[in-house]
Scaffold this motif. Structure first.
Motif, PDB file in Angstrom:
ATOM      1  N   ASN A   1     -22.101  -8.816  44.464  1.00 31.34           N
ATOM      2  CA  ASN A   1     -22.681  -7.551  44.058  1.00 31.34           C
ATOM      3  C   ASN A   1     -24.188  -7.714  44.128  1.00 31.34           C
ATOM      4  O   ASN A   1     -24.743  -8.628  43.529  1.00 31.34           O
TER       5      ASN A   1
ATOM      6  N   LEU B   1     -25.666  -6.947  37.611  1.00 31.59           N
ATOM      7  CA  LEU B   1     -24.211  -6.915  37.567  1.00 31.59           C
ATOM      8  C   LEU B   1     -23.548  -8.195  38.043  1.00 31.59           C
ATOM      9  O   LEU B   1     -22.363  -8.407  37.816  1.00 31.59           O
ATOM     10  N   SER B   2     -24.277  -9.042  38.722  1.00 35.55           N
ATOM     11  CA  SER B   2     -23.615 -10.220  39.271  1.00 35.55           C
ATOM     12  C   SER B   2     -24.038 -11.458  38.503  1.00 35.55           C
ATOM     13  O   SER B   2     -25.148 -11.542  37.989  1.00 35.55           O
ATOM     14  N   SER B   3     -23.132 -12.397  38.415  1.00 39.04           N
ATOM     15  CA  SER B   3     -23.493 -13.618  37.709  1.00 39.04           C
ATOM     16  C   SER B   3     -23.302 -14.827  38.606  1.00 39.04           C
ATOM     17  O   SER B   3     -23.299 -15.949  38.142  1.00 39.04           O
TER      18      SER B   3
END
Lengths: 274, 543, 324
Positions: free
Chosen positions: B51, B56-58
């Motif tokens: 993403n 929103l992204s890890s």
């Protein structure tokens, strides 16, 4: 009769001798291995095959030959025990299914279908997590996911055998179901099982190496052919011996089993379909 | 298979990776005629981005890509101090509660719309929104009030002074309001074709294969020399290296083995350049301090004396790293070089163990005490070969002082959920990535020992608690430094972990790229200044 | 016949739901949650934020309720969204990866049949001849070789040392700029190794099977009759026997689908092929339930469909079932 036919098949005899030899290696591993397979030696990391280390050393300076010899134990017992588990489950469920028929048969066959489609990966993860990872779990899971074809084979044998006169006779004198299944039908239904057992052992060894490749096989530092090969992959280009030898060991073992299984099949019953 | 190995490497504070690309460049004054525009760089990545909206992204793969596309208000400079990125400057109030940012003027989003303070406020409001699935909310929950004073001024007010707060205004919270205002952030297409303010803009994403970025002609720091960046996804490291050998890739990270043994040929010397600098991470042996044996400091110190860290660096990393003495990386400002060290001395280890009552009475080579043998299990995660190797060497060394060690490697999720969280372990080998901010409250504070929290070894020390609190409540670097220096002294004495080693990052880049200026923190920070002389250019973007 | 078919279909339907049920519960029994990938050992993940995630994803509900929710959505052909941070519909993620996996597997299947069937026939017609033995051993070699090992070695030799084949991926970087004929050539070069490996590893099963069905067909009475009539041997073998022997081979196709998918996991990892096998592996490691379930559904439908085909095939061939 069996021996006579079997002995005529030279390939199968060679296969049998090889399998026998591998078992000898596994049993006498401590006598055969030139070194302790777990001794680390940072001064001798990744040595190519030579006089001191016939098959070279690995990334921690351990002797590859010794690890492979000990790995024989792990790989062979995995193949054997996993398929023993699969065979027991398969024979029991197949017998019940074939003997009783109707609803029970339907249920068991649906279970077979389901097991063939469920991702076995999760079975592995679940069991692995609950019991903790060990060689036994790998065997258990391979067994738990490998019984379906044996169940089908046994069932098919039962379907035909249960209509035979000797079964009818046993029934008419009031023999119990269990007795009929285990004393009368099963001994006659085992021929295909012997063969699929032998072939299955090879399959299980291959499966362990595949699982090792995905990271789920026998865990290091315990040596199995599968994980020696997988660990060696990282060093493929600088230490070809780390992947070449375990690969050859797996290959020769499986090939011997197949040839042996094929030989036994032909000797037992040339028309047998497996 | 390699992707969970990847997961665990990124588990702590992702900022290290996504600020990576954004670390400021020293002014490049040596502009010469040889600078030329054109060519692309092909980067190998083991994982696919998920993403491209940073909040929103890890996963580090996503942050690596979005790092090319987005900017933050601030960014880390080479010496790990914060400098402005989209912000021209900022003021922190006396009491440390209010930060006022003054934004640079004239910056445009890649679609041509002007960037203003409203975009920052929009990003902030998005991340604190209940519906937004972001793992980074916590820092922003500390904000009491966020306001737009004018088009180029943004002000935030905190409940308590919070030192890591300033860095949180990096690229996580700057989003184009005009595009996302009416979208559902969790489901928007924007996450797969983002628009940012950064040096490169998104061009195409071929799922499972590659992400293609092209130069942003209107980048506010000047157009990058390269025409584009291609991130190719190759999950398997062996395959990735083979691909490098066939020159299908221009930049990958090498393993120590590849660095040392597989890239020595003339071919590599001619076609590639290798770099080497410490990574922001360390590997440690952690003890369960609730366990009766390991609750004794003497035992932990004895084990430390039984281990040869130099041997680990040599054996596991092939020398491509440094021994570790504490939770910070050498040569960064919080790192304290003068802490207690434990030399390799098996004799001393045996003495310490004997003092604690452990002796080999039945002469089987294993120590006993009250009829119990000294035998324990080291857990680590499956598939991570360096950690398993580390465990194997430790097993061997402890055997020499009479301690029997078993090694179990577990699949990552099972490892965390069933063993770490439930505290069902005796010792573990794990690693932390270290954030660029030195705050490590979550790892060492005694309140963080519950299930799912990070102080899973159950370390409790009142002085450390107070110092951690002190360190995160002031913006004064000298005061923070004092606090973290003292924490390192205590950790070295108490040894809740035995800090083992800091591996090196070992990137290799095609020799045709020039303008790479290695610093202790890496090479990727100034990629917009990399260029390829005209005669060496390889790829051309087709118009 | 109709009766028989409807009974079969009902059985398949039950099996299908059995598969989804067992899979769903197994995935949930395995340690870890879909949110772990984001939350494990992540200091920024406070209990409150974790709760937000679980509520948004409906993970706070008990497993059986979630299964029924999944079933309900599934009945509307909605597989749910992936739990990974891209949050894309699970079906979209599979859809874009399905063609390459199907392509590789069907080309492999084609070659497997093309090679295995003649080998099987030959072995059956001339049992225990030297060539029968050689092909038998040759085929066993293929079976006994760990496929990933062979893949590595070929990659090393052909890709690196000799540099005549691409090491991984499915396309060259400059693919877009190639003429269409070069595009095809480029794809062929990339797909050669994965297909070769798959074919090599699967030859044994089909050829052994072909050999035994062919042997059985050749021992039937109508063959004896045909021979007695004086038909040439080639006609006996290829027209009469083969027609009956090839039917059971269809069964194998259906039954080998799960095996092909799990094989895909390995070779898609080695060769960096963005197919569904690779996706399944990633999803499994991340406990991405919706994606896993969508894959399970596809695999089981393919398998069961294969089963059904096989059953129909048998029914057509076996008058006892046909009449009933």
């Amino acid at each position: 009769m069996f021996w006579k036919r079997f002995k005529k098949n030279k390939l199968a005899v060679i296969g049998g001798i090889l399998v026998f030899g591998l078992f000898a290696v596994a049993i006498f591993a401590p006598l055969l291995a030139p070194y302790d397979p777990d001794i680390i030696n940072m001064e001798q990391v990744l040595q190519s095959p030579g006089a001191a280390h016939i098959l070279g050393t690995d990334d921690l300076g351990r002797d590859v030959l010794s690890r492979m010899i000990y790995g024989t134990r792990i790989s062979l017992s995995i193949g054997f025990i996993a398929i023993a588990i699969a065979t027991i489950i398969g024979v029991i469920l197949g017998s019940i299914s074939g003997y009783y028929g109707r609803l029970i048969d339907s249920l068991i066959m649906r279970l077979v279908d389901i097991m063939l489609s469920v991702p076995t990966f999760f079975l592995l993860l679940t069991v692995l997590a609950i019991v903790g990872p060990s060689i036994w779990i790998v065997m258990f899971v391979i067994g738990l996911t490998g019984w379906m074809s044996i169940a089908r084979l046994v069932r098919a044998e039962f379907l035909t055998l249960k209509e035979r006169e000797f079964v009818q006779a046993a029934r008419s004198i009031g023999a119990s179901d269990a007795r009929i299944i285990f004393r009368h039908i099963l001994p006659n239904a085992l021929t295909p099982v012997y063969v699929s057992f032998i072939l299955g052992v090879a399959g299980a060894i291959l499966m362990e190496s595949g699982l090792s490749f995905l990271g789920f096989g026998v865990q290091p530092p315990t040596p199995s052919w599968g994980n020696i090969l997988t660990a060696g992959r990282e060093y493929m280009e600088v230490a070809w011996w780390l992947i070449l030898f375990p690969g050859i060991a797996i290959f020769i073992t499986c090939l011997s089993y197949y040839i042996l299984g094929e030989g036994i099949r032909q000797a037992l019953d040339p028309k047998l379909k497996i | 298979m390699y992707f969970y190995r990847h997961l665990c490497n990124i588990c702590f504070i992702f900022s290290a990776s996504f600020f990576f690309v954004h670390i400021a460049t020293l002014a490049q004054n040596n502009q010469s005629n040889s600078f030329s525009y054109g060519d692309e760089i092909i980067i190998g990545s083991s994982a696919e981005a998920s993403n491209l909206i940073p909040m929103l992204s890890s996963d580090s793969a996503s942050h690596e890509v979005s790092g090319f596309i987005f900017n933050g208000l601030v960014k880390y400079d080479k010496d790990l101090t914060l400098i402005g990125d989209l912000a021209q400057s900022w003021e922190i109030s006396e009491d440390g509660l209010v930060i006022t940012f003054h934004l640079k003027k004239g910056i445009k989003w890649q679609d041509g719309t002007a960037f203003t303070a409203d975009d920052v406020l929009f990003g902030y409001e998005t991340i604190i929104n209940e519906k937004t699935l972001s793992a980074y909310k916590e820092d922003y929950f500390q904000v009491k009030k966020a306001e737009v004073l004018d088009k180029y001024t943004f002000k935030v007010t905190y409940e308590k002074p919070f030192a890591p707060a300033l860095a949180s205004w990096g690229s996580l919270v700057v989003l184009p309001k005009h595009i996302l205002e009416k979208e559902d952030i969790n489901k928007t297409e924007f996450s797969r074709k983002p628009v940012g303010t950064g040096p490169f803009k998104f061009k195409e994403w071929v799922p499972g294969q590659k992400v293609i970025l092209e130069a942003n002609d209107n980048y506010f720091e000047g157009r990058p020399y390269l025409d584009g960046v291609v991130i190719r996804i190759i999950p398997d490291p062996t395959t990735m290296f083979l691909e490098l050998k066939t020159q299908g890739l221009d930049w990958i990270g090498l393993s120590p083995l590849q660095y040392k043994k597989q890239t020595q040929s003339e071919f590599f010397k001619k076609n590639y350049r290798k770099f080497k600098y410490p990574s922001f991470s360390y590997t440690y042996l952690g003890f369960n301090l609730k366990h009766p044996w390991f609750s004794d400091k003497k035992i932990r110190q004895a084990i430390a004396h039984a281990l040869d860290k130099e041997e680990l660096v040599k054996g596991v990393l092939l020398g491509m790293g440094n021994i570790s003495t504490g939770p910070y990386v050498p040569n960064t400002w919080p790192y304290n070089p003068n802490v207690r060290k434990y030399e390799y001395n098996p004799q001393k280890a045996k003495e310490l163990l004997r003092d604690a009552g452990w002796q080999d009475i039945d002469k089987d080579g294993i120590l006993e005490k009250n009829g119990k043998k000294f035998e324990f299990t080291i857990l680590t995660n499956m598939g991570n070969t360096t950690r398993i190797k580390t465990a194997t060497i430790i097993q061997y060394r402890l055997r020499e002082v009479g301690i029997k060690v078993d090694i179990r490697s577990l699949e990552w999720s099972a490892f965390i959920n069933w063993f770490i969280d439930k505290k069902r372990f005796e010792a573990v080998i794990l690693g932390w990535s270290i954030g660029l901010d030195p705050d490590q409250y979550d790892i060492w504070h005694s309140t963080k020992i519950k299930e799912k929290e990070l102080n899973f070894v159950s370390f409790k020390n009142q002085e450390v608690d107070e110092l951690l609190e002190k360190g995160r409540r002031t913006f004064d670097i000298e005061k923070r430094k004092q606090a973290y220096y003292r924490i390192q002294e205590i950790l070295a004495e108490e040894l809740p972990y035995i800090f083992l080693y800091v591996p090196d990052n070992l990137p290799i880049v095609s020799a045709r790229f020039e303008g790479i200026a290695p610093t202790p923190i890496g090479i990727g920070y100034n990629i917009e200044k990399w260029y390829v002389p005209k005669n060496l250019q390889k790829y051309r973007i087709q118009e | 016949m109709l009766n028989y078919l409807s009974k079969k279909s009902l059985e398949l339907l039950i099996t299908f739901f059995g598969i989804t049920l067992v899979s769903f519960f197994l995935i949930n029994l395995a340690p870890g949650k879909p949110t772990d990938a984001v939350s494990d050992l992540n200091p920024r993940m406070t209990p409150e934020i974790r709760a937000i995630y679980e509520k948004q994803w409906g993970l706070d509900k008990p497993v059986h309720i979630r299964y029924f929710i999944w079933l309900k959505n599934f009945s509307k052909f909605d597989f749910g969204r992936s739990f990974s941070s891209d949050s894309r519909p699970a079906w979209d993620k599979i859809k874009e990866r399905l063609p390459i996996t199907i392509l590789i597997n069907s080309i492999s299947m084609f070659f497997i049949f093309l090679i295995a069937v003649p080998i099987g026939i030959h072995s059956a017609v001339k049992p225990n001849s030297l060539s029968d033995k050689l092909t038998t051993v040759g085929v066993f070699v293929g079976f006994a070789m760990p496929v990933f090992w062979l893949a590595l070695i070929l990659q090393l030799i052909l890709g690196v040392w000799l540099n005549i084949l691409p090491v991984s991926g499915i396309r060259s970087l400059n693919y877009e700029n190639l003429s269409w004929i070069n595009k095809i050539f480029d794809s062929m070069r990339h797909l050669f190794l994965p297909i070769f490996i798959t074919v090599f590893g699967s030859l044994v099963g089909i050829s052994r099977y072909m050999r035994s069905t062919m042997q059985e067909a050749l021992s039937q009475e109508y063959i004896v009759t045909a021979r007695a009539k004086g038909l040439p041997e080639s006609k006996v073998v290829y027209k009469h026997a083969l027609r009956n022997a090839i039917l059971p081979i269809i069964t194998i196709t259906g039954l080998s689908v799960p095996g092909l998918i799990s094989g895909s996991v390995i070779f898609e990892t080695i060769f960096a092929i963005p197919g569904v096998g690779q996706l399944l592996y990633q999803a499994a490691m991340a406990r991405d339930i919706h994606v896993i379930m969508a894959e399970v559904v596809i695999v089981s439908i393919l398998t069961l469909f294969g089963n059904l085909l096989a059953d129909i095939g048998y029914a057509l061939a076996d008058p006892r079932i046909r009449v009933k």
